[in-house]
Each structure stands twice: as structure tokens, then as C-alpha cells.
Write an enzyme that holds these catalytic residues in place. Structure first.
Site, PDB file in Angstrom:
ATOM      1  N   ASP A 278      -3.972   2.342  -3.212  1.00 17.16           N
ATOM      2  CA  ASP A 278      -3.090   2.211  -4.110  1.00 17.16           C
ATOM      3  C   ASP A 278      -1.754   2.019  -3.390  1.00 17.16           C
ATOM      4  OD1 ASP A 278      -1.103   2.070  -5.999  1.00 17.16           O
ATOM      5  OD2 ASP A 278      -2.011   3.567  -7.283  1.00 17.16           O
TER       6      ASP A 278
ATOM      7  N   CYS B  99       0.588  -2.429  -9.571  1.00 20.78           N
ATOM      8  CA  CYS B  99       0.187  -2.983  -8.103  1.00 20.78           C
ATOM      9  C   CYS B  99      -0.994  -3.835  -8.069  1.00 20.78           C
ATOM     10  CB  CYS B  99       0.393  -1.713  -7.267  1.00 20.78           C
ATOM     11  SG  CYS B  99       1.828  -0.896  -7.349  1.00 20.78           S
ATOM     12  N   ARG B 100      -2.352  -2.980  -7.951  1.00 22.39           N
ATOM     13  CA  ARG B 100      -3.303  -3.478  -7.480  1.00 22.39           C
ATOM     14  C   ARG B 100      -4.074  -4.505  -8.505  1.00 22.39           C
ATOM     15  NH1 ARG B 100      -6.370   1.909  -6.404  1.00 22.39           N
ATOM     16  NH2 ARG B 100      -5.388   2.552  -8.132  1.00 22.39           N
ATOM     17  N   SER B 101      -4.094  -4.131  -9.693  1.00 23.05           N
ATOM     18  CA  SER B 101      -4.651  -5.074 -10.865  1.00 23.05           C
ATOM     19  C   SER B 101      -4.106  -6.231 -10.973  1.00 23.05           C
ATOM     20  CB  SER B 101      -5.140  -4.384 -12.153  1.00 23.05           C
ATOM     21  OG  SER B 101      -4.337  -3.694 -12.780  1.00 23.05           O
TER      22      SER B 101
ATOM     23  N   CYS C 206      -6.599  -1.046 -12.404  1.00 25.71           N
ATOM     24  CA  CYS C 206      -6.082   0.210 -11.770  1.00 25.71           C
ATOM     25  C   CYS C 206      -5.610   1.154 -12.517  1.00 25.71           C
ATOM     26  CB  CYS C 206      -5.358  -0.546 -10.579  1.00 25.71           C
ATOM     27  SG  CYS C 206      -3.722  -1.071 -11.038  1.00 25.71           S
TER      28      CYS C 206
ATOM     29  N   ASN D  92      -1.377  -0.543 -13.481  1.00 21.63           N
ATOM     30  CA  ASN D  92      -1.446  -1.857 -13.871  1.00 21.63           C
ATOM     31  C   ASN D  92       0.040  -2.274 -13.448  1.00 21.63           C
ATOM     32  OD1 ASN D  92      -1.465  -4.215 -16.618  1.00 21.63           O
ATOM     33  ND2 ASN D  92      -2.385  -4.438 -14.742  1.00 21.63           N
TER      34      ASN D  92
END
Length: 162
Positions: A129, A13-15, A8, A11
Site C-alpha cells: 500500500d 491508491c492501489r485499486s 483495496c 480505494n
């Protein structure tokens, strides 16, 4: 060993959420000896930081481990070290090109996909995000379902079905 890298922007939140969720699913499937998982960001703002508090809260809620996760930036050798690079949105895919080494055609490189390529609902193509929106629950639901389908895809592609 099949290696999966989730990517993401920062690095945090999402990934890392996808890394933790996928690691949990791989462990539940008994495939931790066959599949290795990591995450990275295309930006360098958060290198060395743990996942965002919102990510940690949602992972705690679902009792998914994230100990030891620290943000890092994508590296050119990731394209050769990983089997799959899984981006969260179109911008991540575009930004990955800046890190990709020149391809000579001889070396094996990771295949790049977006996580929601594996979602059952194909009307949404990007994981939003939550750093900006705060919608960690919605993102978790997208990540959990898509990671499950990604795992099924990898297991089928590589003959890992037990």
C-alpha cells in the site's frame, strides 16, 4: 459483458490505479465493449474522494486517464454484478468476506483473486500500500504488468482474442 472490480483498503491508491491502468489496456486492446472495470475499497474512510495525489501523479506520468474516479465501498451486490473481484492483498481478501452475501449455490458469483496471482514474479504475493510507503512507482510497475497478464487471461478464458 465481463466485469472486473479491483479492491483495496481505502480505494484511493492501489485499486483506482489498477482500474485506470486496466481500463487503458482494455481500450488499447479494443475490448472496451466487452470488459467493464470499476474499483472499490473495503473501508469507508474515503468514499467520494478522488484517487490519492501519488496515484494521480504516477498515472499522469504514464498518460493514463483517471477522470471521474471516486472512492466507493464494496457492496454485497458486487459479488453478483462482477465476473472477477481482484484484491490487492490477503487482508483485502479476508475483508471481502464481511461483504459477501450468503451463497445458496444457485447464483453466479464473482471469482476472487489477488492481482499478483497474475504476476510473472510469484515470490511477491501482495501489492504493498503506497499510502503508507510512498512507493507509487513500484506499485505502478506491479499493477501494470499484472493487469496486462490479467487481460490476457480474461481474453483467453472468454474468447476475446482478436
Amino acid at each position: 459483458m465481463i466485469k472486473v472490480l479491483f479492491v483495496c483498503l481505502g480505494n484511493i491508491c492501489r485499486s483506482p490505479m489498477a482500474e485506470a491502468v486496466f481500463r487503458h489496456q482494455v481500450k488499447q486492446a479494443g475490448l472496451e465493449d466487452a470488459i467493464s472495470i470499476d474499483s472499490a475499497g473495503t473501508g469507508d474512510w474515503h468514499i467520494g474522494h478522488p484517487p490519492h495525489q501519488g496515484t494521480r501523479d504516477i498515472l499522469d506520468q504514464y498518460q493514463i486517464a483517471y477522470e471521474g474516479l471516486k472512492a466507493r465501498q464494496v457492496r454485497p451486490d458486487d459479488f453478483y454484478q462482477f465476473t472477477y473481484i481482484i484484491a490487492m492483498d490477503d487482508s483485502n481478501v479476508v475483508n471481502l468476506a464481511a461483504f459477501a452475501p450468503e451463497y445458496t449455490g444457485n447464483e453466479k458469483r464473482a471469482s476472487i483473486h489477488k492481482l499478483l496471482d497474475f504476476a510473472s514474479n510469484q515470490t511477491i504475493t501482495e501489492v504493498p500500500d503506497p499510502y503508507y510507503t510512498g512507493n507509487f512507482q513500484e506499485v505502478y510497475e506491479m499493477v501494470e504488468e499484472s493487469c496486462s497478464r490479467l487481460l490476457a487471461h480474461i481474453a483467453a478464458q472468454h474468447g476475446l482474442i482478436k
